[in-house]
Write a protein that holds these residues in place. Structure first.
Motif, PDB file in Angstrom:
ATOM      1  N   ALA A   1      54.867  29.205  38.783  1.00  0.00           N
ATOM      2  CA  ALA A   1      55.099  30.492  38.134  1.00  0.00           C
ATOM      3  C   ALA A   1      54.453  31.646  38.886  1.00  0.00           C
ATOM      4  N   ALA A   2      53.418  31.342  39.671  1.00  0.00           N
ATOM      5  CA  ALA A   2      52.725  32.391  40.429  1.00  0.00           C
ATOM      6  C   ALA A   2      51.991  31.763  41.597  1.00  0.00           C
ATOM      7  N   ARG A   3      51.766  32.576  42.615  1.00  0.00           N
ATOM      8  CA  ARG A   3      51.042  32.131  43.811  1.00  0.00           C
ATOM      9  C   ARG A   3      50.124  33.263  44.273  1.00  0.00           C
ATOM     10  N   ILE A   4      48.913  32.911  44.590  1.00  0.00           N
ATOM     11  CA  ILE A   4      47.958  33.852  45.170  1.00  0.00           C
ATOM     12  C   ILE A   4      47.531  33.259  46.500  1.00  0.00           C
ATOM     13  N   ILE A   5      47.848  33.959  47.573  1.00  0.00           N
ATOM     14  CA  ILE A   5      47.473  33.488  48.903  1.00  0.00           C
ATOM     15  C   ILE A   5      46.221  34.238  49.321  1.00  0.00           C
ATOM     16  N   GLY A   6      45.201  33.484  49.667  1.00  0.00           N
ATOM     17  CA  GLY A   6      43.911  34.066  49.976  1.00  0.00           C
ATOM     18  C   GLY A   6      43.013  33.963  48.759  1.00  0.00           C
ATOM     19  N   ALA A   7      41.818  34.455  48.888  1.00  0.00           N
ATOM     20  CA  ALA A   7      40.835  34.362  47.802  1.00  0.00           C
ATOM     21  C   ALA A   7      41.308  35.153  46.590  1.00  0.00           C
ATOM     22  N   THR A   8      41.038  34.594  45.411  1.00  0.00           N
ATOM     23  CA  THR A   8      41.388  35.284  44.180  1.00  0.00           C
ATOM     24  C   THR A   8      40.124  35.771  43.487  1.00  0.00           C
ATOM     25  N   THR A   9      40.325  36.562  42.458  1.00  0.00           N
ATOM     26  CA  THR A   9      39.222  37.075  41.649  1.00  0.00           C
ATOM     27  C   THR A   9      39.572  36.854  40.182  1.00  0.00           C
TER      28      THR A   9
END
Length: 195
Positions: free
Chosen positions: A172-180
Motif C-alpha cells: 500500500a505504501a513504500r518509503i525508500i530511505g530512512a523514515t521518521t
C-alpha cells in the motif's frame, strides 16, 4: 540447472544487491510506478502511497528470524504489516530505529504488525543492533538476500526501505530511505482505516 541460468541468476542478484546498497550510501530514490496515488517526490525518505486498484501482492516471504523462530508474511494476512529492510552496518537504519519502534508500539493494539528484514548482515551484529535500539518486533535474518530479492515486483530499492502492506497482503505504501515517525505513522493509520 545449466551454467547459463546460474550465471544469469547470479548477475540478477548482484544488480539487486547493488541497488539495495546504493540506498544506504545516500542516493536519491527513484520514481514510483505509474498509476500510484503519488505523494512520492523522489528524495530519500519520501512516501509513495499506492491506490488500492494499483497495489501488487507482496511475496509470501518466510524464514528464520534473528532469534531462530520461524516467521511468514502469510501468517500476518488480515493485519496491516510494516516491513522494514535494514542492516546493522547502515547508519540511516540506526537513525530510523527509534521511530519505527514508536510507530509499532502505538499501532500494534490497532492491528498493525511489524517485521524487519535484516539484509546481508552478521547475525551477532544484528542482534546487538536490536538490543541497542530496543527493537521489540521480529526480523527475518536475510544473510543471503533471498527475502529481499523476493520483493522484486515492488522492490525496496534501498537499505533502509519500508513497505506498508494492507490487510490483503498488498503493498500500500513504500518509503525508500530512512523514515521518521511523522512520515510513517500517518501512512500506517491511513492503511489501518481502510475497510
Amino acid at each position: 540447472m545449466s551454467p547459463r541460468i546460474t550465471r544469469a541468476r547470479a548477475a540478477a542478484a548482484a544488480v539487486a544487491l547493488c541497488a539495495l546498497l546504493a540506498g544506504c550510501a545516500g542516493n536519491n530514490a527513484q520514481a514510483g510506478p505509474a498509476g500510484s496515488d503519488n505523494r512520492f517526490i523522489g528524495g530519500a525518505g519520501d512516501v509513495q502511497q499506492i491506490a488500492p486498484a494499483d497495489r501488487k501482492a507482496a511475496p509470501q516471504a518466510a524464514g528464520a528470524t534473528l532469534t531462530g523462530a520461524r516467521a511468514s508474511l502469510a501468517d500476518l494476512r488480515g493485519k496491516v504489516v510494516v516491513v522494514n529492510f535494514w542492516a546493522s552496518w547502515c547508519a540511516p537504519c540506526r537513525g530510523e530505529a527509534p521511530s519505527l519502534e514508536q510507530v509499532y508500539q502505538e499501532n500494534k493494539p490497532k492491528g498493525a504488525e511489524f517485521i524487519g528484514v535484516d539484509f546481508k548482515d552478521a547475525k551477532e551484529n544484528a542482534k546487538a543492533f536490536e538490543r541497542r535500539f530496543k527493537v521489540s518486533y521480529p526480523s527475518f535474518f536475510d544473510a543471503d538476500g533471498q527475502i529481499g530479492l523476493a520483493f522484486r515486483d515492488v522492490p525496496p530499492n534501498a537499505i533502509p526501505s519500508t513497505l506498508v502492506l494492507d490487510r490483503q497482503g498488498r503493498v500500500a505504501a513504500r518509503i525508500i530511505g530512512a523514515t521518521t515517525y511523522s512520515k510513517l505513522n500517518p501512512v500506517v493509520g491511513k492503511v489501518l482505516a481502510e475497510k
